[in-house]
Write an enzyme that holds these catalytic residues in place. Sequence first.
Site, mmCIF file in Angstrom:
data_model
loop_
_atom_site.group_PDB
_atom_site.id
_atom_site.type_symbol
_atom_site.label_atom_id
_atom_site.label_comp_id
_atom_site.label_asym_id
_atom_site.label_seq_id
_atom_site.Cartn_x
_atom_site.Cartn_y
_atom_site.Cartn_z
ATOM 1 N N ARG A 1 0.860 -1.346 0.019
ATOM 2 C CA ARG A 1 -0.116 0.072 -0.057
ATOM 3 C C ARG A 1 0.753 1.221 0.003
ATOM 4 O O ARG A 1 0.132 2.365 -0.072
ATOM 5 C CB ARG A 1 -0.717 0.067 1.251
ATOM 6 C CG ARG A 1 -2.245 -0.168 0.800
ATOM 7 C CD ARG A 1 -3.138 -0.166 1.736
ATOM 8 N NE ARG A 1 -4.355 0.204 1.998
ATOM 9 C CZ ARG A 1 -5.469 -0.938 2.184
ATOM 10 N NH1 ARG A 1 -4.998 -2.304 2.195
ATOM 11 N NH2 ARG A 1 -6.548 -0.437 2.367
ATOM 12 N N ARG B 1 -21.835 -2.801 2.094
ATOM 13 C CA ARG B 1 -21.260 -4.099 2.223
ATOM 14 C C ARG B 1 -21.441 -4.657 3.422
ATOM 15 O O ARG B 1 -21.515 -4.135 4.444
ATOM 16 C CB ARG B 1 -19.634 -3.737 2.086
ATOM 17 C CG ARG B 1 -18.814 -5.062 2.621
ATOM 18 C CD ARG B 1 -17.366 -5.104 2.300
ATOM 19 N NE ARG B 1 -16.709 -3.815 2.784
ATOM 20 C CZ ARG B 1 -15.644 -3.159 2.472
ATOM 21 N NH1 ARG B 1 -14.737 -3.961 1.678
ATOM 22 N NH2 ARG B 1 -15.011 -2.080 3.066
#
Length: 221
Positions: free
Chosen positions: A92, A131
């Site tokens: 990341r 989600r």
Amino acid sequence: MAAGARVVLLGPPGAGKGTQAKLLQDRFGACQISTGDILRKAVAEKNPLGQEASQYISRGALVPDDLIVNMVAARLKEKDCEPGFILDGFPRTIPQAESLDAILQREGIALNAALSVRVPHDVVIERLAGRRTCRNCGSLSHVVFSPPKKAGVCDRCGGELFQRDDDREETVANRLKVYNDQTAPLLDYYRQQGLLKEIDGVGAVDDINARVLAALGGAAK
Ligand code: AP5
């Protein structure tokens, strides 16, 4: 360590990395390494890693590189990663990508591809808001796009579905900013290595999976 599919999935929060990683895991018999899932498990267990990580996750910031790199290095050594690995949420940052290169180099292996899933801002917000994740098996669903047969119950194992704390609107805004500032530079990093594949992440899950497989082509076997 891994001999077959060795893939990094890149993309903003809610791009569908986890959804596609699970499909690739089944397809290639590779392990899925989701740093987010490992961290959330550590937080739930309240172990030292979880106690350190929770302060970063709750505000949508990145957990320090050294903690993450050690965690991934250990996971890569596990048996189920021998046939290959799908990295979901790692690397990341540029230092994380450099550490991954060093780990793989020591093992005498290399990545097959870094696949970037492109999804616009409004779609990401819609996906994260709906989600739901299974507390037991980690399966993903969505209240609108892939609703469970029974509300709040996982179709796969009957476990409880929950909404992630960091999917709150204000935290999502910070996660998107962090992605643009710290993770998006990885696109150039992998482009320069000739590893970057980019796909459009808007559409049905199966259609996107077909794009992913086409983009990987012979890269992952
Ligand atoms: P992490 O868990 O990695 O979160 P993320 O990268 O923000 O990604 P998400 O899990 O939110 O989204 P996704 O792309 O996997 O989408 P999904 O498939 O679930 O990281 C969380 C936190 O942990 C970070 O903020 C940080 O603090 C820490 N962390 C993790 N890794 C780190 C690292 N390497 N370094 C430092 N810190 C780290 O899909 C989303 C929803 O959309 C689901 O409901 C799904 O069902 C639905 N969906 C998926 N595809 C489709 C489609 N095609 N159509 C309709 N709906 C779809």
